[in-house]
Scaffold this motif. Structure first.
Motif, PDB file in Angstrom:
ATOM      1  N   GLN A   1       0.827  -1.208   0.000  1.00 14.44           N
ATOM      2  CA  GLN A   1       0.000   0.000   0.000  1.00 14.44           C
ATOM      3  C   GLN A   1       0.859   1.255   0.000  1.00 14.44           C
ATOM      4  O   GLN A   1       0.516   2.239  -0.661  1.00 14.44           O
ATOM      5  CB  GLN A   1      -0.945  -0.006   1.197  1.00 14.44           C
ATOM      6  N   ILE A   2       1.971   1.246   0.710  1.00 14.79           N
ATOM      7  CA  ILE A   2       2.864   2.406   0.701  1.00 14.79           C
ATOM      8  C   ILE A   2       3.412   2.618  -0.716  1.00 14.79           C
ATOM      9  O   ILE A   2       3.426   3.737  -1.226  1.00 14.79           O
ATOM     10  CB  ILE A   2       3.985   2.249   1.747  1.00 14.79           C
ATOM     11  N   GLY A   3       3.827   1.524  -1.357  1.00 17.82           N
ATOM     12  CA  GLY A   3       4.315   1.627  -2.734  1.00 17.82           C
ATOM     13  C   GLY A   3       3.258   2.179  -3.673  1.00 17.82           C
ATOM     14  O   GLY A   3       3.535   3.064  -4.492  1.00 17.82           O
ATOM     15  N   VAL A   4       2.025   1.702  -3.538  1.00 18.76           N
ATOM     16  CA  VAL A   4       0.938   2.196  -4.389  1.00 18.76           C
ATOM     17  C   VAL A   4       0.646   3.663  -4.058  1.00 18.76           C
ATOM     18  O   VAL A   4       0.343   4.461  -4.950  1.00 18.76           O
ATOM     19  CB  VAL A   4      -0.327   1.311  -4.253  1.00 18.76           C
ATOM     20  N   GLY A   5       0.787   4.038  -2.803  1.00 18.21           N
ATOM     21  CA  GLY A   5       0.618   5.442  -2.428  1.00 18.21           C
ATOM     22  C   GLY A   5       1.604   6.335  -3.170  1.00 18.21           C
ATOM     23  O   GLY A   5       1.233   7.387  -3.705  1.00 18.21           O
TER      24      GLY A   5
ATOM     25  N   PHE B   1       8.159   3.035   8.455  1.00 13.47           N
ATOM     26  CA  PHE B   1       6.941   3.572   9.075  1.00 13.47           C
ATOM     27  C   PHE B   1       7.091   5.065   9.355  1.00 13.47           C
ATOM     28  O   PHE B   1       6.277   5.873   8.930  1.00 13.47           O
ATOM     29  CB  PHE B   1       6.651   2.802  10.369  1.00 13.47           C
ATOM     30  N   SER B   2       8.152   5.447  10.059  1.00 16.78           N
ATOM     31  CA  SER B   2       8.284   6.844  10.477  1.00 16.78           C
ATOM     32  C   SER B   2       8.573   7.766   9.295  1.00 16.78           C
ATOM     33  O   SER B   2       8.028   8.870   9.222  1.00 16.78           O
ATOM     34  CB  SER B   2       9.333   6.997  11.576  1.00 16.78           C
ATOM     35  N   GLU B   3       9.384   7.329   8.324  1.00 21.20           N
ATOM     36  CA  GLU B   3       9.672   8.155   7.151  1.00 21.20           C
ATOM     37  C   GLU B   3       8.422   8.351   6.295  1.00 21.20           C
ATOM     38  O   GLU B   3       8.165   9.447   5.782  1.00 21.20           O
ATOM     39  CB  GLU B   3      10.792   7.535   6.308  1.00 21.20           C
ATOM     40  N   THR B   4       7.630   7.298   6.148  1.00 18.73           N
ATOM     41  CA  THR B   4       6.399   7.392   5.354  1.00 18.73           C
ATOM     42  C   THR B   4       5.373   8.266   6.061  1.00 18.73           C
ATOM     43  O   THR B   4       4.705   9.095   5.431  1.00 18.73           O
ATOM     44  CB  THR B   4       5.819   5.990   5.073  1.00 18.73           C
ATOM     45  N   LEU B   5       5.254   8.115   7.373  1.00 26.36           N
ATOM     46  CA  LEU B   5       4.318   8.933   8.140  1.00 26.36           C
ATOM     47  C   LEU B   5       4.684  10.411   8.030  1.00 26.36           C
ATOM     48  O   LEU B   5       3.802  11.269   7.893  1.00 26.36           O
ATOM     49  CB  LEU B   5       4.328   8.484   9.607  1.00 26.36           C
TER      50      LEU B   5
ATOM     51  N   GLN C   1       2.203  13.285   6.516  1.00 28.21           N
ATOM     52  CA  GLN C   1       1.856  14.526   7.216  1.00 28.21           C
ATOM     53  C   GLN C   1       2.251  15.757   6.402  1.00 28.21           C
ATOM     54  O   GLN C   1       1.503  16.733   6.338  1.00 28.21           O
ATOM     55  CB  GLN C   1       2.510  14.541   8.605  1.00 28.21           C
ATOM     56  N   THR C   2       3.412  15.714   5.749  1.00 32.18           N
ATOM     57  CA  THR C   2       3.861  16.820   4.900  1.00 32.18           C
ATOM     58  C   THR C   2       2.861  17.069   3.770  1.00 32.18           C
ATOM     59  O   THR C   2       2.481  18.209   3.495  1.00 32.18           O
ATOM     60  CB  THR C   2       5.261  16.521   4.314  1.00 32.18           C
ATOM     61  N   LEU C   3       2.427  15.979   3.116  1.00 28.47           N
ATOM     62  CA  LEU C   3       1.478  16.110   2.003  1.00 28.47           C
ATOM     63  C   LEU C   3       0.118  16.610   2.474  1.00 28.47           C
ATOM     64  O   LEU C   3      -0.522  17.414   1.802  1.00 28.47           O
ATOM     65  CB  LEU C   3       1.338  14.775   1.275  1.00 28.47           C
ATOM     66  N   GLN C   4      -0.334  16.138   3.641  1.00 32.49           N
ATOM     67  CA  GLN C   4      -1.618  16.598   4.189  1.00 32.49           C
ATOM     68  C   GLN C   4      -1.567  18.098   4.465  1.00 32.49           C
ATOM     69  O   GLN C   4      -2.500  18.824   4.135  1.00 32.49           O
ATOM     70  CB  GLN C   4      -1.954  15.841   5.486  1.00 32.49           C
ATOM     71  N   GLU C   5      -0.465  18.549   5.061  1.00 30.13           N
ATOM     72  CA  GLU C   5      -0.325  19.961   5.396  1.00 30.13           C
ATOM     73  C   GLU C   5      -0.169  20.826   4.142  1.00 30.13           C
ATOM     74  O   GLU C   5      -0.670  21.948   4.090  1.00 30.13           O
ATOM     75  CB  GLU C   5       0.871  20.176   6.332  1.00 30.13           C
TER      76      GLU C   5
END
Length: 135
Positions: free
Chosen positions: A48-52, A91-95, A99-103
């Motif tokens: 899912q991260i890859g597809v993201g 996990f932490s790098e993707t999170l 958050q960067t993209l959401q902001e």
């Protein structure tokens, strides 16, 4: 007990780390469909991260956020490591990217796709890699 991953898993990880997210999806989906938990959810989280990131490369902000969120949510149960994989790092790098993209907001999707090297050769900001745990 040490988790043994099939060769296809490592192929999918190499594709992920090269930024070949469409190929990674195909490779990991094939083993995900045949697997059982706990591996099934682990494979699905990485997939899912890859597809993201694939969605980000196509400027699909909503799809990107949804899949990065679902992928990190699945991987949270495998931290700090699973098998030989440094889950905490991914996990932490993707999170952080999520958050960067959401902001930043949807109107900056193309800008971030470029910054992460998804639309040009050299990234300004490297994407996370799936790494083995250092021994």
């Amino acid at each position: 007990m040490m988790t043994e991953f099939p060769p296809e898993f490592w192929q999918g990880i190499e594709e992920f780390n090269r930024g070949e997210f469409y190929a990674c999806h195909d490779t990991l989906e094939a083993i995900w469909l045949e697997s059982v938990d706990p591996e099934k959810k682990f494979y699905q989280g990485i997939l899912q991260i890859g597809v993201g990131f694939y969605h980000l490369s196509n400027h699909n902000w909503k799809g990107c956020l949804m899949l990065l969120g679902e992928g990190t949510n699945r991987l949270r149960y495998y931290r700090p490591e699973y098998g030989e994989i440094d889950v905490e790092g991914l996990f932490s790098e993707t999170l952080e990217i999520l958050q960067t993209l959401q902001e930043a907001g949807e109107e900056r999707t193309a800008e971030f796709a470029s910054k992460y090297g998804l639309t040009r050769e050299l990234p300004e900001i490297p994407l996370p890699k799936v790494r083995k745990v250092s021994s």
